[in-house]
Design an enzyme around this catalytic site. Structure first.
Site, PDB file in Angstrom:
ATOM      1  N   LYS A 252       4.455  -3.846  22.090  1.00  0.00           N
ATOM      2  CA  LYS A 252       3.447  -3.119  22.321  1.00  0.00           C
ATOM      3  C   LYS A 252       2.716  -3.568  23.587  1.00  0.00           C
ATOM      4  CE  LYS A 252       3.103  -0.234  19.006  1.00  0.00           C
ATOM      5  NZ  LYS A 252       3.262   1.317  18.873  1.00  0.00           N
TER       6      LYS A 252
ATOM      7  N   TYR B  57       7.070  -7.478  17.455  1.00  0.00           N
ATOM      8  CA  TYR B  57       5.986  -6.016  17.565  1.00  0.00           C
ATOM      9  C   TYR B  57       4.801  -6.340  18.643  1.00  0.00           C
ATOM     10  CZ  TYR B  57       2.729  -2.663  15.893  1.00  0.00           C
ATOM     11  OH  TYR B  57       1.789  -1.745  15.872  1.00  0.00           O
TER      12      TYR B  57
ATOM     13  N   SER C 138      -1.660  -1.172  19.992  1.00  0.00           N
ATOM     14  CA  SER C 138      -2.441  -1.851  18.831  1.00  0.00           C
ATOM     15  C   SER C 138      -2.848  -3.107  19.425  1.00  0.00           C
ATOM     16  CB  SER C 138      -0.867  -2.409  18.118  1.00  0.00           C
ATOM     17  OG  SER C 138      -1.425  -3.244  17.104  1.00  0.00           O
TER      18      SER C 138
END
Length: 268
Positions: A166, A162, A149
């Site tokens: 990532k 998050y 991402s």
């Protein structure tokens, strides 16, 4: 039955985590269209998984669904072993499953942090470990694509866990690529920008109280007038998994319309 459009994956037996919807399913479909010999899609919902496998199989590739929650250690290992048992071998892996829940630094509990790290970083580590072990035992080449991402570069304040998970996957992807290049096992990552998927629609409703027309308004504000579409990313993933991508390994590719490091002009 729809005819396969190419044979670039005629020797590919692939596992796609998070392959029952959104980007994962788009990649699995593209692999089928590109002539994959066999595909396993995994996810947590058996009903959705069986429907996805049937849909993908209609494209001319034998596709199976294997239930797996990649946040669980045993299920990651079993996913790869069951896939090998199903087709005799596996030589391609896409790690697309991810946990998208929100939380700023002050809102991130140890439990939320652990959930993100287990799903978004440890899960891919374990599936890659199982695949690489299989490939080294058989002496065959293979290719891995990790869906990352653009948030891994930093992310919004509400993406603390998050973004960090990532970011860990970026480093892990490069480490694996470097470690097994001599074994002809390649590992690359795709850093997707804001994407139009069913999962994103649910996230917008669950965490941002978005109206039904949120996508229309969001796309108006994008430089190219759209969000990233899963089918667009699927083409790149298929290429990276195929022999056509040659020796490409350790590459982390930004798939976005916002150029990293660019800033709005002052208008002068």
């Amino acid at each position: 039955m729809t005819q396969q459009s190419s044979t670039r994956h005629s020797d590919t037996f692939a596992v796609v985590t998070g392959g029952t919807q959104g980007l994962g399913m788009a990649i699995a479909k593209r692999l089928a269209q590109d002539g994959a010999a066999g595909i396993v899609v995994s996810g947590r919902d058996p009903e959705k998984g069986r429907a996805a496998a049937k849909d993908i199989s209609s494209l001319g590739t034998d596709c199976r669904f294997i239930k797996a929650d990649v946040s669980r250690v045993d299920e990651c290992e079993l996913l790869i072993q069951k896939s090998i048992d199903a087709f005799g071998r596996v030589n391609a892996l896409v790690n697309s499953a991810a946990l998208p829940s929100r939380g700023t630094l002050l809102e991130t509990t140890p439990e939320l942090w652990e959930a993100h790290m287990n799903t978004n970083a440890r899960g891919p580590m374990l599936t890659m470990k199982a695949l690489v072990s299989h490939l080294k035992e058989t002496g065959r080449p293979g290719s891995i694509v990790n869906i990352i991402s653009m948030a891994a570069h930093c992310g919004q304040p509400f993406l603390t866990a998050y973004s960090t998970s990532k970011g860990a996957l970026v480093t892990l992807s490069r480490n694996v690529a470097n470690a097994y290049a001599a074994d002809h096992i390649r590992c690359n990552g795709i850093m997707t920008g804001w994407m139009d998927t069913p999962g994103e629609n649910q996230t917008q409703q669950d965490f941002h109280d978005a109206p039904d027309d949120w996508l229309v308004e969001a796309e108006k504000g994008q430089p190219m007038g759209q969000l990233v579409k899963p089918d667009e990313v699927a083409g790149l993933a298929s290429f990276l998994l195929s022999p056509e991508s040659g020796v490409i390994t350790g590459s982390i590719i930004d798939f976005d319309q916002v150029v990293r490091g660019a800033y709005p002009t002052s208008g002068r």
